[in-house]
Enzyme design. Structure first.
Site, PDB file in Angstrom:
ATOM      1  N   GLY A 137      36.716 136.796  64.203  1.00  0.00           N
ATOM      2  CA  GLY A 137      36.985 135.665  65.092  1.00  0.00           C
ATOM      3  C   GLY A 137      35.903 134.601  64.985  1.00  0.00           C
ATOM      4  CE1 TYR A 159      42.366 148.800  65.679  1.00  0.00           C
ATOM      5  CE2 TYR A 159      42.266 149.843  63.519  1.00  0.00           C
ATOM      6  CZ  TYR A 159      42.120 148.726  64.322  1.00  0.00           C
ATOM      7  OH  TYR A 159      41.739 147.523  63.760  1.00  0.00           O
TER       8      TYR A 159
HETATM    9  N1  LIG Z   1      36.519 144.897  60.712  1.00  0.00           N
HETATM   10  C1  LIG Z   1      37.546 145.522  60.136  1.00  0.00           C
HETATM   11  O1  LIG Z   1      37.376 146.321  59.199  1.00  0.00           O
HETATM   12  C2  LIG Z   1      38.962 145.241  60.624  1.00  0.00           C
HETATM   13  C3  LIG Z   1      40.014 145.652  59.800  1.00  0.00           C
HETATM   14  C4  LIG Z   1      41.321 145.414  60.209  1.00  0.00           C
HETATM   15  C5  LIG Z   1      41.555 144.773  61.412  1.00  0.00           C
HETATM   16  N2  LIG Z   1      40.516 144.392  62.207  1.00  0.00           N
HETATM   17  C6  LIG Z   1      40.839 143.699  63.461  1.00  0.00           C
HETATM   18  O2  LIG Z   1      40.148 142.461  63.466  1.00  0.00           O
HETATM   19  C7  LIG Z   1      39.959 142.030  64.813  1.00  0.00           C
HETATM   20  C8  LIG Z   1      38.520 141.605  64.987  1.00  0.00           C
HETATM   21  O3  LIG Z   1      37.693 142.737  64.734  1.00  0.00           O
HETATM   22  P1  LIG Z   1      36.204 142.594  64.179  1.00  0.00           P
HETATM   23  O4  LIG Z   1      36.050 143.643  63.152  1.00  0.00           O
HETATM   24  O5  LIG Z   1      35.865 141.201  63.868  1.00  0.00           O
HETATM   25  O6  LIG Z   1      35.414 143.131  65.471  1.00  0.00           O
HETATM   26  P2  LIG Z   1      34.174 142.581  66.307  1.00  0.00           P
HETATM   27  O7  LIG Z   1      33.099 142.089  65.417  1.00  0.00           O
HETATM   28  O8  LIG Z   1      33.871 143.704  67.243  1.00  0.00           O
HETATM   29  O9  LIG Z   1      34.778 141.347  67.102  1.00  0.00           O
HETATM   30  C9  LIG Z   1      35.676 141.567  68.149  1.00  0.00           C
HETATM   31  C10 LIG Z   1      35.685 140.358  69.045  1.00  0.00           C
HETATM   32  O10 LIG Z   1      36.657 140.579  70.067  1.00  0.00           O
HETATM   33  C11 LIG Z   1      36.035 140.446  71.343  1.00  0.00           C
HETATM   34  N3  LIG Z   1      36.779 141.287  72.267  1.00  0.00           N
HETATM   35  C12 LIG Z   1      36.952 142.630  72.250  1.00  0.00           C
HETATM   36  N4  LIG Z   1      37.709 143.008  73.282  1.00  0.00           N
HETATM   37  C13 LIG Z   1      38.037 141.890  73.963  1.00  0.00           C
HETATM   38  C14 LIG Z   1      38.798 141.619  75.119  1.00  0.00           C
HETATM   39  N5  LIG Z   1      39.367 142.597  75.822  1.00  0.00           N
HETATM   40  N6  LIG Z   1      38.919 140.347  75.539  1.00  0.00           N
HETATM   41  C15 LIG Z   1      38.331 139.330  74.852  1.00  0.00           C
HETATM   42  N7  LIG Z   1      37.609 139.524  73.748  1.00  0.00           N
HETATM   43  C16 LIG Z   1      37.457 140.790  73.319  1.00  0.00           C
HETATM   44  C17 LIG Z   1      34.585 140.808  71.106  1.00  0.00           C
HETATM   45  O11 LIG Z   1      33.684 140.270  72.075  1.00  0.00           O
HETATM   46  P3  LIG Z   1      33.281 141.107  73.398  1.00  0.00           P
HETATM   47  O12 LIG Z   1      32.929 142.480  72.944  1.00  0.00           O
HETATM   48  O13 LIG Z   1      32.164 140.362  74.018  1.00  0.00           O
HETATM   49  O14 LIG Z   1      34.501 141.091  74.262  1.00  0.00           O
HETATM   50  C18 LIG Z   1      34.370 140.124  69.761  1.00  0.00           C
HETATM   51  O15 LIG Z   1      34.200 138.730  69.942  1.00  0.00           O
HETATM   52  C19 LIG Z   1      40.414 143.187  65.681  1.00  0.00           C
HETATM   53  O16 LIG Z   1      41.724 142.947  66.151  1.00  0.00           O
HETATM   54  C20 LIG Z   1      40.408 144.371  64.736  1.00  0.00           C
HETATM   55  O17 LIG Z   1      41.318 145.371  65.142  1.00  0.00           O
HETATM   56  C21 LIG Z   1      39.224 144.601  61.834  1.00  0.00           C
END
Ligand SMILES: NC(=O)c1ccc[n+]([C@@H]2O[C@H](COP(=O)([O-])OP(=O)(O)OC[C@H]3O[C@@H](n4cnc5c(N)ncnc54)[C@H](OP(=O)(O)O)[C@@H]3O)[C@@H](O)[C@H]2O)c1
Length: 261
Positions: free
Chosen positions: A32, A164
Site C-alpha cells: 500500500g 487466509y
Molecule cells: N507481502 C506478501 O507476500 C503478500 C502476498 C500476497 C498478498 N498480500 C496482500 O497484500 C496486502 C498488503 O500486505 P503487505 O504485505 O503490504 O503487508 P503490510 O506491510 O503489513 O501492510 C499492511 C497495511 O495494512 C494496514 N492494515 C492492516 N489491517 C488494517 C485494518 N484493519 N484497517 C486498516 N489498515 C490495516 C497496515 O497498517 P496498520 O497495521 O497500522 O493497520 C499496513 O498499512 C494484504 O492484503 C496482503 O494479504 C501480500
C-alpha cells in the site's frame, strides 16, 4: 516512422494521474505504501489508511508530499469505515481510484486455528473491503477504477493457509461480482494477486528460512518488491487498462503452486 511509433508507445504507457483522487486502505507500509508513493509521483492526491497513527505519520514524513493525506481508520469494522467515508465526504472530492489493500495473514494448521484468528482475517480481508466499497460507492466517480489486493494463495493450497486462502478466495468472488454490478457506471473492478513480496507484513508471518524457500518457488527465483506490485496497480488503474475489468492479475514472478513448510 520508427521514431513515431516509439513516441506513440511512450505516450501510451505513460501513466499520468494528475488531479486524480486515490484512496488506499492499508497504505502505511508494504504494498500500500509503495503504491501511494507511485500515485503521488504520478501526480495524484492520495488518502492512505491504517490502524496505527504513528506508522501513518512515518509514512507521511517519508513521502513528504502535500498531496498525501493520512486517515486513522480500522477498515475491519463499520465504525472505522465510517471514519474514512466522512473524510472523503468532507474533502468534497470524487474518488477516481479505490485500492482495497489492507490485509492480514495468520498461518496455522487446522487443529490450531482459533476463532479470534478466523474473525480477524475475515473481518480485515473480506468484510472490510466489501463494506468499504459499499460505503464509498456514492463517492466514486463514474469511470473509477477499483483494485483489490488478493493473493496467489487464493488458488493455491498451501499448508496452514486454510483461513487466509479462504479470505482471498472470497475476495476474488466479490470482485468478480462487483465488476458486473458496477459496469453500468463504467467502474472497472480488478484484482492484483501478488506472490511472495518483501514487506513488513510478510516478515510478520514467515521466518527468514521460509522467505528463502518462497524465493525458490518463483520462476524468477526471488521475492517481489512492493514497487513491482505498485506498477501493476497503476497499470490497472490507468486508461491503458480501459477494457480490463473483472480480472485477476498475478504478479508473482511465475510462482508455482507451493507448500508452506
Ligand atoms: N507481502 C506478501 O507476500 C503478500 C502476498 C500476497 C498478498 N498480500 C496482500 O497484500 C496486502 C498488503 O500486505 P503487505 O504485505 O503490504 O503487508 P503490510 O506491510 O503489513 O501492510 C499492511 C497495511 O495494512 C494496514 N492494515 C492492516 N489491517 C488494517 C485494518 N484493519 N484497517 C486498516 N489498515 C490495516 C497496515 O497498517 P496498520 O497495521 O497500522 O493497520 C499496513 O498499512 C494484504 O492484503 C496482503 O494479504 C501480500
Amino acid at each position: 516512422m520508427y521514431r513515431y511509433f516509439c513516441t506513440l508507445n511512450q505516450e501510451r504507457i505513460k501513466m499520468d494521474f494528475t488531479k486524480k483522487n486515490v484512496v488506499i486502505t492499508g497504505g502505511s507500509s508494504g504494498i500500500g505504501f509503495a503504491t501511494a508513493k507511485a500515485f503521488i509521483n504520478a501526480g495524484a492526491n492520495v488518502w492512505i489508511t491504517g490502524r496505527n497513527e504513528e506508522k501513518l505519520q512515518r509514512a507521511k514524513e517519508a513521502l513528504s508530499s502535500p498531496n498525501l493525506h493520512v486517515v486513522v481508520s480500522d477498515t475491519s469494522n463499520l465504525e472505522g469505515i465510517a471514519v474514512l467515508e466522512s473524510v472523503v465526504l468532507e474533502s468534497g472530492s470524487k474518488v477516481d481510484v479505490l485500492f482495497l489493500n489492507a490485509g492480514i495473514a495468520t498461518y496455522a494448521p487446522i487443529e490450531h486455528i482459533t476463532e479470534a484468528d478466523f474473525d480477524a482475517q475475515f473481518n480485515t480481508n473480506v468484510k472490510g473491503p466489501l463494506f468499504t466499497l459499499q460505503k464509498l460507492l456514492p463517492h466514486l466517480a463514474d469511470g473509477a477504477a477499483v483494485l483489490l489486493t488478493s493473493s496467489t494463495v487464493a488458488s493455491a493450497s498451501g499448508l496452514n493457509s486454510s483461513v487466509y486462502s479462504a479470505t482471498k478466495g472470497a475476495l476474488n468472488k466479490i470482485a468478480q461480482v462487483a465488476a458486473n454490478e458496477l459496469a453500468g457506471r463504467k467502474i472497472r473492478v480488478n484484482l492484483i494477486s501478488p506472490g511472495p513480496t518483501e514487506t513488513e507484513g510478510l516478515d510478520g508471518v514467515v521466518t527468514p528460512e521460509i522467505k528463502d524457500y518462497l524465493a525458490t518457488v518463483t520462476a524468477l527465483q526471488r521475492l517481489g518488491s512492493p514497487n513491482e506490485i505498485a506498477n501493476a496497480v497503476l497499470f490497472l488503474a490507468s486508461d491503458n487498462a480501459s477494457f480490463i475489468t473483472g480480472t485477476e492479475l498475478l504478479v508473482d514472478g511465475g510462482a508455482i503452486n507451493y507448500i508452506l513448510k
